[in-house]
Design a protein around this motif. Structure first.
Motif, PDB file in Angstrom:
ATOM      1  N   ALA A   1       0.390 -14.161 -38.677  1.00  0.00           N
ATOM      2  CA  ALA A   1      -0.756 -14.670 -37.739  1.00  0.00           C
ATOM      3  C   ALA A   1      -2.301 -14.962 -37.987  1.00  0.00           C
ATOM      4  O   ALA A   1      -2.022 -17.121 -37.828  1.00  0.00           O
TER       5      ALA A   1
ATOM      6  N   LEU B   1      -3.940 -18.289 -31.738  1.00  0.00           N
ATOM      7  CA  LEU B   1      -4.948 -16.435 -31.608  1.00  0.00           C
ATOM      8  C   LEU B   1      -6.775 -17.088 -31.846  1.00  0.00           C
ATOM      9  O   LEU B   1      -7.386 -15.974 -30.935  1.00  0.00           O
TER      10      LEU B   1
ATOM     11  N   TYR C   1       2.226 -11.293 -32.831  1.00  0.00           N
ATOM     12  CA  TYR C   1       1.519 -12.106 -32.768  1.00  0.00           C
ATOM     13  C   TYR C   1       2.664 -13.089 -31.661  1.00  0.00           C
ATOM     14  O   TYR C   1       3.679 -13.179 -31.796  1.00  0.00           O
TER      15      TYR C   1
END
Length: 356
Positions: free
Chosen positions: A309, A110, A133
């Motif tokens: 996420a 991320l 995600y």
């Protein structure tokens, strides 16, 4: 909602062929009837041109862009598929939400700092933008079946889960953390204690000096403990409860249930769990996109939305933070939001190149 959602890609170097597979988000969108890819941003001229040529038979002419913000302004996409280096994710996601994007698919990892993750979380939460995600194992039917079995009491009251084979703690570890949480009912992580593996035997320029493997203990808010270890070959999990145990082996290619007797000892032979099989080579890809479309239509969240996420990312950084404190227990959220875990080599982008 439009009849077909207009999609813009950013970062396309892993979607240059039609063969379905992990990270090939072109192949994830291609079977979904309700989407139409209209634009592609990439830093490499040849890369984006090859992407447009590869997928022309599905969506017709796709406009290539070398300027990300200009693409958002001119195309005004409904969906952003983001597969650039994580160095850029915060700026690019904030810009996309500001431009009116209604849904985001984001490849992992991320971010490079937790500060960046906070910006992404705020933008998507404030903008009510569903997020899918790219850990994508949650959309795998074998993992879904095992999670349902655990929730249904197959091992009794869960006490711990072991995540085996974690290769590095941030860039790939998010796969293990998110899947482990999913398998045991999605409790929230509340503390982490861990140590990094010794990388002194590696060449000085090896990436694993910055993001090595390691061992960790993760406390969850329902009393379950997650154990993270680098050993174990291919990705594997062991779920322990007071009435049994499930071993998930070989990337969820096999799973076995051991039932315990009244003394909490295994009795009889383990029962092999019949896992769903798919004729498709990468069913998790299209399943991810369909889940995002459903979230956009209903105003809900995806199975792995921005809160999922964020916490999978937080665990990896927390292990680094704990190691810096000699393995001390670190409460979540981590107070140090500026520790940086740099990106691996990624496509044709320079790590510090500004977003254009």
């Amino acid at each position: 909602m439009p009849e077909k959602f207009r999609v813009a890609f950013a970062g396309v170097h892993r979607s240059l062929q039609t063969t379905p597979g992990g990270h090939n988000w072109g192949s994830a969108f291609a079977p979904v009837e309700d989407v139409h890819v209209v634009a592609a941003y990439d830093a490499g001229q040849e890369t984006k041109e090859q992407f447009c040529a590869t997928w022309k038979h599905v969506w017709g002419d796709i406009v290539p862009y070398g300027d990300y913000k200009r693409m958002l302004e001119e195309v005004k996409p409904d969906i952003l598929c983001l597969a650039t280096r994580q160095t850029y994710h915060a700026d690019q996601i904030v810009a996309a939400v500001d431009a009116g994007v209604q849904g985001i698919v984001c490849d992992k990892p991320l971010v490079t700092t937790l500060d960046e993750g906070d910006r992404i979380f705020k933008a998507c939460t404030d903008g009510k933008v569903p997020f899918a995600y790219g850990t994508e194992l949650r959309w795998g039917e074998p993992y879904i079946k095992i999670s349902d079995m655990v929730r249904g009491g197959a091992v009794g009251k869960v006490t711990s889960i072991l995540a085996c084979g974690v290769s590095d703690l941030v860039n790939h570890g998010c796969h293990w953390y998110d899947t482990a949480l999913h398998l045991v009912g999605d409790p929230e992580p509340v503390w982490v204690s861990g140590i990094l593996s010794d990388m002194s035997h590696l060449p000085p320029d090896d990436f694993r000096h910055g993001d090595p493997a390691g061992r960790a203990w993760v406390g969850l808010d329902n009393g379950v403990t997650m154990f993270v270890v680098p050993e174990g070959g291919n990705r594997a999990f062991t779920i322990l409860g007071d009435a049994g145990r499930i071993d998930v082996l070989n990337e969820a290619g096999q799973a076995f249930l051991y039932e315990f007797d009244s003394d909490a000892k295994a009795h009889g032979r383990p029962h092999e769990i019949e896992l769903p099989k798919s004729a498709e080579p990468w069913p998790r890809g299209p399943a991810t996109i369909l889940d995002l479309l459903n979230a956009m239509r209903t105003g809900g969240q995806t199975s792995c939305d921005i809160p999922h996420a964020r916490r999978a990312t937080e665990i990896g950084f927390a292990i680094h933070e704990s190691n810096a404190l000699g393995g001390a227990r670190v409460e979540l959220p981590v107070s140090n939001r500026t520790r940086r875990i740099d990106s691996r080599e990624w496509g044709n982008e320079e790590p510090n190149q500004p977003v254009r």
